[in-house]
Design a protein around this motif. Structure first.
Motif, PDB file in Angstrom:
ATOM      1  N   SER A   9      16.900  30.579  33.121  1.00  0.00           N
ATOM      2  CA  SER A   9      16.397  30.713  34.487  1.00  0.00           C
ATOM      3  C   SER A   9      15.988  29.355  35.047  1.00  0.00           C
ATOM      4  O   SER A   9      16.272  29.030  36.208  1.00  0.00           O
ATOM      5  N   ARG A  35      15.561  36.529  35.539  1.00  0.00           N
ATOM      6  CA  ARG A  35      14.190  37.039  35.440  1.00  0.00           C
ATOM      7  C   ARG A  35      14.173  38.565  35.544  1.00  0.00           C
ATOM      8  O   ARG A  35      13.423  39.236  34.829  1.00  0.00           O
ATOM      9  N   ASP A  36      15.003  39.099  36.441  1.00  0.00           N
ATOM     10  CA  ASP A  36      15.082  40.561  36.590  1.00  0.00           C
ATOM     11  C   ASP A  36      15.654  41.212  35.336  1.00  0.00           C
ATOM     12  O   ASP A  36      15.206  42.293  34.923  1.00  0.00           O
ATOM     13  N   ALA A  93      17.291  27.242  38.274  1.00  0.00           N
ATOM     14  CA  ALA A  93      16.332  26.818  39.299  1.00  0.00           C
ATOM     15  C   ALA A  93      16.418  25.319  39.549  1.00  0.00           C
ATOM     16  O   ALA A  93      16.345  24.862  40.696  1.00  0.00           O
ATOM     17  N   LEU A  98       9.529  27.389  39.913  1.00  0.00           N
ATOM     18  CA  LEU A  98      10.561  28.373  40.255  1.00  0.00           C
ATOM     19  C   LEU A  98      10.234  29.118  41.537  1.00  0.00           C
ATOM     20  O   LEU A  98      11.113  29.481  42.296  1.00  0.00           O
ATOM     21  N   HIS A  99       8.965  29.330  41.797  1.00  0.00           N
ATOM     22  CA  HIS A  99       8.564  30.199  42.903  1.00  0.00           C
ATOM     23  C   HIS A  99       9.113  29.701  44.245  1.00  0.00           C
ATOM     24  O   HIS A  99       9.101  28.508  44.534  1.00  0.00           O
ATOM     25  N   ASP A 100       9.563  30.629  45.044  1.00  0.00           N
ATOM     26  CA  ASP A 100      10.176  30.327  46.333  1.00  0.00           C
ATOM     27  C   ASP A 100       9.085  30.175  47.394  1.00  0.00           C
ATOM     28  O   ASP A 100       8.778  31.090  48.159  1.00  0.00           O
ATOM     29  N   TYR A 112      16.649  34.213  39.641  1.00  0.00           N
ATOM     30  CA  TYR A 112      15.937  35.488  39.789  1.00  0.00           C
ATOM     31  C   TYR A 112      16.677  36.621  39.074  1.00  0.00           C
ATOM     32  O   TYR A 112      16.051  37.560  38.564  1.00  0.00           O
ATOM     33  N   ARG A 113      18.011  36.523  39.025  1.00  0.00           N
ATOM     34  CA  ARG A 113      18.798  37.551  38.316  1.00  0.00           C
ATOM     35  C   ARG A 113      18.426  37.573  36.830  1.00  0.00           C
ATOM     36  O   ARG A 113      18.277  38.650  36.234  1.00  0.00           O
ATOM     37  N   ARG A 122      18.786  29.596  43.005  1.00  0.00           N
ATOM     38  CA  ARG A 122      17.656  30.524  42.970  1.00  0.00           C
ATOM     39  C   ARG A 122      18.097  31.962  42.710  1.00  0.00           C
ATOM     40  O   ARG A 122      17.434  32.697  41.991  1.00  0.00           O
ATOM     41  N   LYS A 123      19.198  32.350  43.298  1.00  0.00           N
ATOM     42  CA  LYS A 123      19.669  33.725  43.146  1.00  0.00           C
ATOM     43  C   LYS A 123      19.947  34.038  41.676  1.00  0.00           C
ATOM     44  O   LYS A 123      19.535  35.084  41.158  1.00  0.00           O
TER      45      LYS A 123
END
Length: 580
Positions: free
Chosen positions: A418, A434-435, A422, A497-499, A431-432, A427-428
Motif C-alpha cells: 500500500s 487497505r480494503d 501511495a 497515506l491519508h488523503d 486504498y484497494r 492512491r486508488k
C-alpha cells in the motif's frame, strides 16, 4: 569390549546411543544402529527408544519415525520418545497427534510423555485439553508437570492461568521461579518478569543460570542499556565463574540494547566461544551496519571451526545491510562448496535482500526463479521490501501476488505494498490493498516508539497526546522542525497515506512516534547525552532523514533500534550510510 571380545546386549546400546545423541555424532550413531541390527537388538524396546531419541537430536526426524513404526512392541517410554522427537524437530502438531494416538490405544501417560506433549501445545483449547488429561491421571500436583503447565498456558496467552498455578505452589524451587519468569518474557511482559525476579531476590533465593537466562530474555525485550548493565553486575556476583551460555546471552543482550562496545568487551573476555557466540557477534555487527568488521570476524571464526547455517545467515545478513555484494556472493557460493552447508530458504532470502537493496531487482527476481527450492514468504518479502526502497511497483506486484497467499495474516505485507502505491501517487491502488486487508480481517500493527528516562519507559504512537507534558512536547517539536527545515530538511509527504491537504499531511508527518520520542528525550535528558529509542516496526523514511538533521542541530547522538536493525545518528549522518 569388542577387542576382548565381550558381546554387547540390549542394555549396552542405549548408553552408547545416548552418548552419541548428547554429542550429536550421527555417523557413529548410525554405525551403532547397524551393530544393534547385527546382534539382533535393533527392534528391542530399550534400544529402539534410544534410537528414536538419537536420530531426533541429530535432526533426522524421518529416521526416528521409521524406527518407531517398525517396533513390534511399544511401551509408554516409546511413545514418550517419539513425542519428544516431534518436539525436538519442531513438529508440534504431530507431537500432539502422537499423544492422542497413545491415549486412544489405552496407554496411561507417564510424566515424561506429559512433559513432552505439554511442550508441543501452542493453542488455548489444546492447553485446556492437556490440563484435563493431567488432572485425570493424577499428575496435577507433580512439581515438574505444574511447571510445564505454567509454561504451556503462558505460551498460549493465558498468563493469568500460568500465574495462578505459580501462586498455588507451596514451595517454589528455582525451576518454578524460572518457569514463571520465562512465561512472562515469552508473553512479551518484561516488566512483570523483572518484578518477579526482584521478588525472588528479596526472598534471598540465589538465582541459577536457568533463571538468569530467563531474566536476560526479559531484558532483551525492554532493550534498556541501563538495565542490561545492572543485570550483568547481578550475574557476575551470583555466578562469578564464566558460563558459555550466559556469556553468549549477555553478549546478545548488549547487542539488542545498541551497545557494540559492551558486547565486544564481553566477547573478548569469554574464556571459550562456540559457533553461537561467534554468530551472535557477527550478527550484531551486521545489525549495526559494520559489514567489514563482520567479515573480519567471520574469517577468524572459519580458522577455528566450520561455520553452520546460522553463521551463514549472520554473515549474509551483515553483507546485505552494508551493501557488500561481491563479498556476499563469495560467502553464499562457499557454503556448499567449501563447508558442505546446503543453503536453506533463509539464505536465499538474504541473497534476495542483498541484491534488492543494491537496486539489482531484476537480478534478484532471476535468482528467485532459479532457486532449487520453492521460495517462501521470507524470500518474496525480501523482494517486496527492496521494491519499496527503489519504488518498483511492477516487481512489487509480482512479489505481493505470492506473498498475499503465503503470508496472508501478516499485516506488514499489505502495508508495504500500500505504501509503495501511495509513494507513487497511486492512491486508488493503495486504498484497494487497505480494503483487501480489512476484508480478510487482518489488522495493522500500531507503530510504537519507546524511550527510557531514569528507569521509566515512555511509549508514543503517531499523533500521541496521552503524555502529561503533551503541550510542551508539541511546542518543542514545532521549534525543532523549524530549525531542521532551515538546515535543509524537506518533509517527504509520500509517507502520509491519508488523503488530506498538504499542510495537514505535513503536520501528521511531524507527529510520527519516532519524532515525538526524540523530542521527549531532548526535553528530559542532559545536554550532550545520547538518546536511545526503540520502534516496534521499521523506522519511517522521513523520520530517518529528519533524525539526521536533528542530530546535527542538537549535537546529540541518537540511537534508533527498529524491527530490522540499528541506526546511529551523529552530526547529521547515520552509520547505515542511508543503505537500509
Amino acid at each position: 569390549m569388542q577387542y576382548l571380545p565381550i558381546a554387547p546386549d540390549n542394555f549396552t546400546f542405549p548408553f552408547l546411543l545416548k552418548a552419541c545423541a548428547s554429542l550429536r555424532i550421527l555417523s557413529l550413531g548410525s554405525q551403532l544402529h547397524a551393530h544393534a541390527f547385527i546382534y539382533g537388538y535393533s527392534s528391542h524396546v530399550f534400544v529402539a527408544n534410544s534410537l528414536i531419541s538419537m536420530y531426533a537430536k541429530c535432526g533426522l526426524f524421518g529416521f526416528s519415525r521409521r524406527v518407531f513404526d517398525k517396533m513390534p512392541q511399544r511401551s509408554v517410554v516409546s511413545w514418550s520418545a517419539m513425542i519428544g522427537a516431534c518436539l525436538q524437530c519442531g513438529f508440534h502438531d504431530q507431537g500432539l497427534l502422537m499423544f492422542t494416538r497413545m491415549l486412544d490405544d489405552g496407554i496411561k501417560p507417564n510424566r515424561a510423555s506429559i512433559l513432552n506433549a505439554a511442550a508441543c501445545v501452542w493453542s488455548e483449547n489444546a492447553a485446556h485439553r492437556m490440563r484435563g488429561v493431567i488432572v485425570d491421571n493424577g499428575l496435577d500436583n507433580d512439581h515438574s508437570v505444574r511447571n510445564a503447565s505454567m509454561l504451556m498456558f503462558g505460551r498460549c496467552g493465558r498468563i493469568d492461568l500460568a500465574r495462578s498455578l505459580f501462586d498455588g505452589f507451596t514451595y517454589k524451587d528455582l525451576v518454578c521461579w524460572a518457569s514463571m519468569i520465562d512465561a512472562y518474557a515469552r508473553a512479551d511482559l518484561p516488566l512483570e518478569a523483572l518484578h518477579l525476579f526482584n521478588e525472588m531476590r528479596l526472598q534471598c533465593i540465589l538465582p541459577d543460570s536457568i533463571v538468569l537466562l530467563a531474566v536476560i530474555q526479559a531484558c532483551s525485550i525492554r532493550a534498556s542499556l541501563q538495565l542490561a548493565r545492572a543485570l550483568h553486575v547481578v550475574i557476575i556476583r551470583c555466578l562469578p565463574e564464566s558460563l558459555l551460555a550466559l556469556d553468549t546471552a549477555v553478549l546478545d543482550l548488549y547487542m539488542k540494547c545498541g551497545s557494540l562496545a559492551y558486547a565486544r568487551k564481553v566477547f573478548d573476555k569469554m574464556k571459550e566461544r562456540n559457533i553461537i557466540s561467534w554468530s551472535t557477534m557477527i550478527s550484531g555487527y551486521g545489525m549495526h551496519g559494520y559489514g567489514r568488521e563482520a567479515l573480519r570476524l567471520f574469517d577468524q571464526m572459519k580458522a577455528l571451526m566450520i561455520p553452520d547455517h546460522i553463521a551463514f545467515v549472520s554473515i549474509l545478513s551483515a553483507c546485505s545491510h552494508a551493501g557488500l555484494i561481491t563479498e556476499g556472493w563469495e560467502c553464499f557460493n562457499s557454503m556448499e562448496r567449501d563447508f558442505g552447508v546446503k543453503p536453506k530458504s533463509e539464505h536465499y532470502a538474504c541473497m534476495v535482500d542483498l541484491l534488492g537493496r543494491a537496486g539489482q531487482l531484476n537480478r534478484a527476481l532471476e535468482f528467485i526463479e532459479r532457486m532449487p527450492v520453492k521460495p517462501d514468504a521470507g524470500v518474496w518479502g525480501a523482494l517486496l521490501g527492496a521494491c519499496r526502497i527503489h519504488s518498483n511497483v511492477e516487481l512489487a506486484e509480482v512479489a505481493a501476488k505470492s506473498l498475499l497467499d503465503l503470508d496472508a495474516e501478516n499485516p506488514g505485507r499489505y502495508v508495504l505494498l500500500s505504501n509503495i502505491y501511495a509513494a507513487l501517487g497511486k492512491r486508488k491502488e493503495a486504498y484497494r490493498i487497505r480494503d483487501l486487508m480489512k476484508s480478510r480481517g487482518v489488522k495493522k500493527t500500531v507503530g510504537r516508539t519507546s524511550i527510557e528516562i531514569k528507569g521509566n519507559i515512555y511509549t508514543f504512537i503517531a499523533g500521541d497526546r496521552t503524555n502529561p507534558e503533551t503541550e510542551l512536547i508539541y511546542s518543542e517539536l514545532g521549534k525543532l522542525m523549524e530549525r531542521i527545515r532551515q538546515e535543509g530538511y524537506v518533509p517527504d509527504l509520500s509517507f502520509v497515506l491519508h488523503d488530506v491537504e498538504g499542510e495537514t499531511r505535513e503536520m501528521m508527518l511531524y507527529a510520527h512516534s519516532e519524532k515525538l520520542a526524540i523530542v521527549f528525550g531532548l526535553i528530559k535528558t542532559e545536554s550532550g547525552s545520547s538518546i536511545r529509542i526503540t520502534k516496534n516496526l521499521r523506522v519511517c523514511g522521513d523520520c530517518h532523514t529528519a533524525t539526521k538533521f536533528i542530530s546535527k542541530v542538537t549535537g546529540r547522538e541518537i540511537v534508533v533500534r527498529d524491527s530490522q536493525r540499528f541506526h546511529h545518528f551523529v552530526n547529521g549522518t547515520c552509520f547505515c550510510g542511508d543503505y537500509w
